[in-house]
Design a protein around this motif. Sequence first.
Motif, PDB file in Angstrom:
ATOM      1  N   ARG A 232       0.849  -1.193   0.000  1.00 12.40           N
ATOM      2  CA  ARG A 232       0.000   0.000   0.000  1.00 12.40           C
ATOM      3  C   ARG A 232       0.883   1.240   0.000  1.00 12.40           C
ATOM      4  NH1 ARG A 232      -2.589   3.527   3.738  1.00 12.40           N
ATOM      5  NH2 ARG A 232      -1.508   2.543   5.497  1.00 12.40           N
ATOM      6  N   CYS A 233       0.520   2.209  -0.857  1.00 10.90           N
ATOM      7  CA  CYS A 233       1.230   3.488  -0.916  1.00 10.90           C
ATOM      8  C   CYS A 233       0.274   4.588  -0.469  1.00 10.90           C
ATOM      9  CB  CYS A 233       1.736   3.770  -2.334  1.00 10.90           C
ATOM     10  SG  CYS A 233       2.419   5.431  -2.531  1.00 10.90           S
ATOM     11  N   GLU A 234       0.745   5.404   0.443  1.00 13.73           N
ATOM     12  CA  GLU A 234      -0.074   6.487   0.991  1.00 13.73           C
ATOM     13  C   GLU A 234       0.679   7.800   0.842  1.00 13.73           C
ATOM     14  OE1 GLU A 234      -1.975   5.974   4.913  1.00 13.73           O
ATOM     15  OE2 GLU A 234      -0.920   7.813   5.484  1.00 13.73           O
ATOM     16  N   LEU A 235       0.040   8.779   0.211  1.00 11.94           N
ATOM     17  CA  LEU A 235       0.619  10.116   0.073  1.00 11.94           C
ATOM     18  C   LEU A 235       0.035  11.007   1.157  1.00 11.94           C
ATOM     19  CD1 LEU A 235       2.256  12.325  -1.303  1.00 11.94           C
ATOM     20  CD2 LEU A 235       0.388  12.603  -2.949  1.00 11.94           C
ATOM     21  N   GLY A 236       0.890  11.523   2.016  1.00  7.86           N
ATOM     22  CA  GLY A 236       0.426  12.356   3.115  1.00  7.86           C
ATOM     23  C   GLY A 236       0.161  13.783   2.692  1.00  7.86           C
ATOM     24  N   SER A 237      -0.499  14.538   3.562  1.00  9.95           N
ATOM     25  CA  SER A 237      -0.820  15.937   3.312  1.00  9.95           C
ATOM     26  C   SER A 237      -0.596  16.741   4.586  1.00  9.95           C
ATOM     27  CB  SER A 237      -2.276  16.084   2.828  1.00  9.95           C
ATOM     28  OG  SER A 237      -3.174  15.664   3.837  1.00  9.95           O
ATOM     29  N   VAL A 238      -0.705  18.064   4.454  1.00  9.93           N
ATOM     30  CA  VAL A 238      -0.426  18.931   5.594  1.00  9.93           C
ATOM     31  C   VAL A 238      -1.475  18.809   6.695  1.00  9.93           C
ATOM     32  CG1 VAL A 238       0.901  20.594   4.255  1.00  9.93           C
ATOM     33  CG2 VAL A 238      -1.590  20.817   4.368  1.00  9.93           C
ATOM     34  N   ASN A 239      -2.665  18.354   6.340  1.00 12.69           N
ATOM     35  CA  ASN A 239      -3.703  18.221   7.371  1.00 12.69           C
ATOM     36  C   ASN A 239      -3.759  16.814   7.960  1.00 12.69           C
ATOM     37  OD1 ASN A 239      -4.739  16.800   5.263  1.00 12.69           O
ATOM     38  ND2 ASN A 239      -6.659  17.940   5.095  1.00 12.69           N
ATOM     39  N   SER A 240      -2.674  16.057   7.757  1.00 16.40           N
ATOM     40  CA  SER A 240      -2.494  14.729   8.360  1.00 16.40           C
ATOM     41  C   SER A 240      -3.317  13.625   7.705  1.00 16.40           C
ATOM     42  CB  SER A 240      -2.819  14.764   9.867  1.00 16.40           C
ATOM     43  OG  SER A 240      -1.960  15.678  10.522  1.00 16.40           O
ATOM     44  N   SER A 241      -4.343  13.945   6.972  1.00 15.66           N
ATOM     45  CA  SER A 241      -5.130  12.911   6.295  1.00 15.66           C
ATOM     46  C   SER A 241      -4.463  12.555   4.975  1.00 15.66           C
ATOM     47  CB  SER A 241      -6.557  13.399   6.044  1.00 15.66           C
ATOM     48  OG  SER A 241      -6.547  14.545   5.220  1.00 15.66           O
ATOM     49  N   PRO A 242      -4.549  11.284   4.547  1.00 13.98           N
ATOM     50  CA  PRO A 242      -3.889  10.888   3.293  1.00 13.98           C
ATOM     51  C   PRO A 242      -4.536  11.547   2.079  1.00 13.98           C
ATOM     52  CG  PRO A 242      -5.251   9.101   4.125  1.00 13.98           C
ATOM     53  CD  PRO A 242      -5.243  10.139   5.192  1.00 13.98           C
TER      54      PRO A 242
END
Length: 350
Positions: A232-242
């Motif tokens: 599984r690949c997950e791209l993070g964001s500044v608001n902590s949600s993927p």
Amino acid sequence: MKPSFALLLAALASYLLPAGGCVMCSPLVRTALRSLKDDYLPDHLDVQHHKNVMERVEQAMHDFKNLPLEEDSFMGAIDEATLNKASWSLIKDLKRITDSNVKGELFVKELFWMLRLQKETFATYAAQFQKEAYCPNKCGTMFQTLIWCSTCQKEIHACRKSSDCGERTVEVHEMEDMILDCELNWHRASEGLSHYKFYRVWGNNTESMVSMRTAPTLTKPMVGPEDAGRYRCELGSVNSSPATIIYFNVTVLPKRGEEEKPSSNTVTQGKGNSESSTPFSSQKPDNVLKGRLVGLLFWASLVLLVSVLFAILCRRKVVGFKKSSVVGLGSGAAEHPRVPKEKAKNRRTQ
């Protein structure tokens, strides 16, 4: 001022409404309007009309009211690229008018016609942005910087869609490199994204992190059967949600063998033609190379041997020619013996 000229000024203000708004957010447009007021109007319009015209123009361009807000054409915001296109279009047409040096009523008519065309141009640009560039992500959460026409403020807009971006099947041969590519085409245009995290998903629904990086790809060299499975690949964001989640189902195939060659009746199709494999196509590349090297050495040796024999033959001929020349000179001297003086004298008297 003539009544018709006053009507033209009123119409000018009304047509500046749709051409303004977002366009007025451009510093280049504001500079062009100041130049119009300070440099052009004094010599091309009666001074008594300057203040009234510019006040109505500036007020109209700051108030975007006449372009309807629609989901498919305009939502009250555009991106910076669309603003630049619309601004340069307006400035170019305004410069064309000022370069023509028109004055008075004719100047207002030209400006009126230009602004009507610019209204249609801006509407076209806004609709194009809305259709092609506004929230282009089909999945995940994209953060896009927009310019709001009502305030000229830049704000980050979140284009929220399902974070599940599907599954991908990856097949790799044993002892080769496994590459998992997690990048989508809108990732680089998005703001507020952080790291790519790669996880190994186990059969009991547990996960273990394999890597966390800024690059969107994970490369594992020389994989073995134990590397097959689900990732599984997950791209993070500044608001902590993927921002995006992508699954990979990896299958590790047997190691490629040298015997995996096309048979004699295999047809390989190329672009526009096909070629049947010959018996030589089934030979191993190493054997073919060795055969060519042996043949090359054989012919090189043969050429060298012929050259040596030719050189020896030529040398023998040269030596024989020299000996024959020496012998010939000696026999010539024997054929002409010296005649005694007395005999020679008798021959003269006779």
